[in-house]
Write a protein that holds these residues in place. Structure first.
Motif, PDB file in Angstrom:
ATOM      1  N   MET A  49       0.814  -1.230   0.000  1.00  3.03           N
ATOM      2  CA  MET A  49       0.000   0.000   0.000  1.00  3.03           C
ATOM      3  C   MET A  49       0.846   1.278   0.000  1.00  3.03           C
ATOM      4  N   LYS A  75       2.366   6.711  -4.104  1.00  7.35           N
ATOM      5  CA  LYS A  75       1.785   7.077  -2.813  1.00  7.35           C
ATOM      6  C   LYS A  75       0.550   6.224  -2.544  1.00  7.35           C
ATOM      7  N   SER A  76       0.202   6.109  -1.257  1.00  5.42           N
ATOM      8  CA  SER A  76      -0.915   5.235  -0.843  1.00  5.42           C
ATOM      9  C   SER A  76      -2.202   5.524  -1.614  1.00  5.42           C
ATOM     10  N   HIS A  77      -2.549   6.824  -1.732  1.00  7.87           N
ATOM     11  CA  HIS A  77      -3.831   7.139  -2.356  1.00  7.87           C
ATOM     12  C   HIS A  77      -3.850   6.732  -3.834  1.00  7.87           C
ATOM     13  N   ALA A  80      -4.325   2.940  -3.932  1.00  8.45           N
ATOM     14  CA  ALA A  80      -5.729   2.609  -3.662  1.00  8.45           C
ATOM     15  C   ALA A  80      -6.578   2.861  -4.910  1.00  8.45           C
ATOM     16  N   ARG A  81      -6.248   3.923  -5.637  1.00  6.83           N
ATOM     17  CA  ARG A  81      -7.047   4.274  -6.821  1.00  6.83           C
ATOM     18  C   ARG A  81      -6.821   3.342  -8.009  1.00  6.83           C
ATOM     19  N   TYR A  86      -7.588  -1.722   1.181  1.00  4.28           N
ATOM     20  CA  TYR A  86      -6.781  -2.235   2.302  1.00  4.28           C
ATOM     21  C   TYR A  86      -7.636  -2.239   3.570  1.00  4.28           C
ATOM     22  N   GLN A 156     -15.192   0.792  -2.154  1.00  6.40           N
ATOM     23  CA  GLN A 156     -14.252   1.356  -3.150  1.00  6.40           C
ATOM     24  C   GLN A 156     -14.325   0.593  -4.464  1.00  6.40           C
TER      25      GLN A 156
ATOM     26  N   ALA B 179      -5.877   8.254   3.494  1.00  5.11           N
ATOM     27  CA  ALA B 179      -5.067   8.105   2.261  1.00  5.11           C
ATOM     28  C   ALA B 179      -5.288   6.720   1.656  1.00  5.11           C
ATOM     29  N   ASN B 180      -5.443   5.704   2.526  1.00 11.23           N
ATOM     30  CA  ASN B 180      -5.671   4.344   2.026  1.00 11.23           C
ATOM     31  C   ASN B 180      -7.013   4.190   1.311  1.00 11.23           C
ATOM     32  N   GLY B 182      -7.894   6.155  -0.924  1.00 14.75           N
ATOM     33  CA  GLY B 182      -7.710   6.739  -2.254  1.00 14.75           C
ATOM     34  C   GLY B 182      -7.839   8.250  -2.259  1.00 14.75           C
ATOM     35  N   VAL B 183      -7.780   8.857  -1.068  1.00 11.66           N
ATOM     36  CA  VAL B 183      -7.931  10.316  -0.997  1.00 11.66           C
ATOM     37  C   VAL B 183      -6.544  10.957  -0.981  1.00 11.66           C
ATOM     38  N   ASN B 184      -6.333  11.924  -1.866  1.00  9.90           N
ATOM     39  CA  ASN B 184      -5.077  12.663  -1.879  1.00  9.90           C
ATOM     40  C   ASN B 184      -5.110  13.672  -0.735  1.00  9.90           C
TER      41      ASN B 184
END
Lengths: 237, 288
Positions: A49, A75-77, A80-81, A86, A156, B179-180, B182-184
């Motif tokens: 992640m 980066k994590s975000h 995830a996208r 997670y 998600q 952040a996990n 999916g948010v910047n």
């Protein structure tokens, strides 16, 4: 393979936690990462992640490919996208948000634009959450929090879910419910990588398993073929 | 004290409190969402006032109510970008840096507008008084209350009913998990900072026709509204409005009944409230 890790190393400051983890997860399968406490299961999840942040003196080396895209350095975000949800160890439910807000905050269309998992479908899958929809996150029981953590991941609309020790601290009856939940998710086509210490649970929910010891994969086998000898050797069971 | 004087004092206190709320709501949002105490908030408030002097002269006061907060928020965007490398480090660095930014902003205001204290004349429709149940109130006080009230309601709606508000509340307890999802988080910080600064800018616009301000007040004004923040609770966004109203009323009635102690009253109230509950007297025990 939807996820492929090759020779992945992870460091917390000067501590070398992952010593070249190599594993792969096929589309639509459920794979389990087994191992004793502290062998690096959660660190593997966090590394995937992108949570080993160089700003916090952490470092990752090696290759991690998800759906053909290299995750290392992302980066994590952004990870995830790409379609990875997670579910962390300890659940990390937002305590001041209601159950429904915890779900809404994660709601997003999948990478392919699908909205298969929404409030309605999640409530059908987890009816208990609908009953508790107005309760704050910190007022839920351990089992309810775990259901919410998984449901939040589903909101998600992910291609893949990382489930980190989801049975931790739960009563056997709740663990059984979680096992059928994971089986149903796999039947729905969700790819799952699950980190577990509970071998019985792992055998129920996964087709393939990797055993970790001191930050490296030491054994790989179909979960159902795990012998008592192997379990005793690596897991002390 | 006559009944009419009592109600006039009441409305004056409420209107002062509501304008102070506009400044402190932004501070609270930035503290809650970003764990960052923005000592520069006062300078943005004064910048809003000075921009209004210039812009209102060209396009009128009412359009300034929209344009100036947007401009101030836009400047806030760059300040947030500049301070970002210090995020996650000791909060003292951020406090000193934002104080430095406040100094620079105040000097920039001096550069453009000079030292002279100005006052904007009120538009005709906001001038004079209005009679409500036989008591005459200044129209502008009522206008301030209405505009600030609408802003407070919009702010409440944003925090409690929108996804951005949910994320703001979520980030207070668990930034990595946000952040996990999916948010910047960095982008979100920019948005929160701009909203917080923009609201302060609106406060500055409303203040322009009421109080003549020196550019250097941008440094001291934050200290004047600090009691509101502590009384409402540093991380309690819902506590800002009642705390601002309480301090506004204490100021208004204090000026009438205890004029010799007028300046010390908000600070004294803050100390008493902090003894009662250091997290703010309007902070609910179980959560936010």
């Amino acid at each position: 393979m939807i996820l492929e890790l090759k020779e992945v190393h992870g460091y917390y400051d000067k501590s070398h936690i992952l010593n070249g983890v190599t594993l792969s997860v096929g589309q639509g399968t459920s794979v389990c990462l087994l191992g004793r406490n502290g062998v690096g299961k959660s660190t593997t999840m966090k590394t995937i992640m992108g949570m080993l942040n160089p700003k916090e003196h952490c470092k990752t080396e090696g290759s991690m490919k998800f759906d053909g895209k290299e995750l290392a350095g992302m980066k994590s975000h952004s990870i995830a996208r790409l379609g990875i949800a997670y579910v962390p160890q300890g659940r990390h439910i937002f305590p001041t948000l209601s159950t429904e807000e915890n779900l809404k905050v994660a709601a997003r269309a999948g990478v392919d634009g699908s909205c298969k998992w929404n409030l309605e479908t999640v409530y059908t899958f987890f009816p208990r959450l609908e009953e508790r929809k107005d309760s704050k996150g910190d007022k839920l029981s351990g089992g309810e929090k775990q259901m919410l953590a998984v449901a939040r991941g589903l909101m998600q609309n992910p291609k893949m879910m990382l489930l980190d020790e989801i049975t931790e601290g739960l009563a056997p009856i709740i663990v059984d419910q979680l096992a059928s939940m994971v089986q149903n998710l796999v039947a729905e086509g969700v790819t799952i990588l699950i980190a577990e210490q509970n071998v019985k649970f792992a055998m129920k929910v996964s087709s393939d398993c990797y055993i970790l010891e001191r930050g490296a994969i030491v054994h790989h086998q179909a979960t159902k073929e795990l012998t008592a000898e192997t379990r005793k050797k690596y897991l002390g069971l | 004290m006559t009944v009419s004087f009592f109600f006039q004092t009441l409305i004056s206190g409420i209107s002062n409190g509501m304008v102070s709320y506009l400044m402190i709501a932004g501070v609270s949002l930035i503290i809650s969402g970003m764990s960052m105490v923005n000592f520069g908030q006062g300078a943005f408030y004064v910048l809003g006032t000075y921009l209004t002097y210039t812009i209102a002269a060209k396009i009128g006061f009412v359009p300034s109510l929209i344009l100036v907060p947007i401009l101030v928020a836009g400047i806030g965007y760059f300040v947030e970008k500049a301070t970002r490398p210090l995020f996650g480090k000791d909060m003292l660095y951020i406090m000193l840096l934002t104080y430095g930014v406040a100094y620079m902003l105040c000097d920039i205001i001096v550069m453009f507008w000079g030292y002279s204290i100005r006052l904007l004349s009120l538009p005709a429709f906001l001038n004079g008084g209005v009679k409500i149940v036989g008591i005459k109130f200044p129209v502008y006080y009522i206008f301030e209350i209405v505009i600030s009230g609408i802003t407070a309601f919009a702010f409440w709606l944003m925090i409690n009913k929108t996804k951005l508000g949910m994320l703001t509340r979520a980030i207070i307890s668990d930034r990595p998990m946000v952040a996990n999802l999916g948010v910047n988080v960095n982008q979100m910080f920019s948005v929160l900072f701009m909203i917080g600064i923009g609201i302060a800018g609106l406060g500055g616009v409303l203040n322009a026709p009421v109080t003549g301000m020196s550019p250097k007040e941008g440094l001291s004004i934050f200290g004047n509204v600090m009691p509101i923040l502590c009384i409402g609770g540093l991380r309690n966004m819902d506590g800002c409005l009642p705390a601002a109203l309480l301090v506004g009323l204490v100021n208004a009635f204090g000026a009438v009944y205890l004029p010799q102690y007028y300046n010390v009253l908000p600070a004294a109230l803050m100390v008493i409230c902090m003894f009662i509950n250091p997290k703010g007297i309007f902070t609910r025990r179980e959560g936010r």
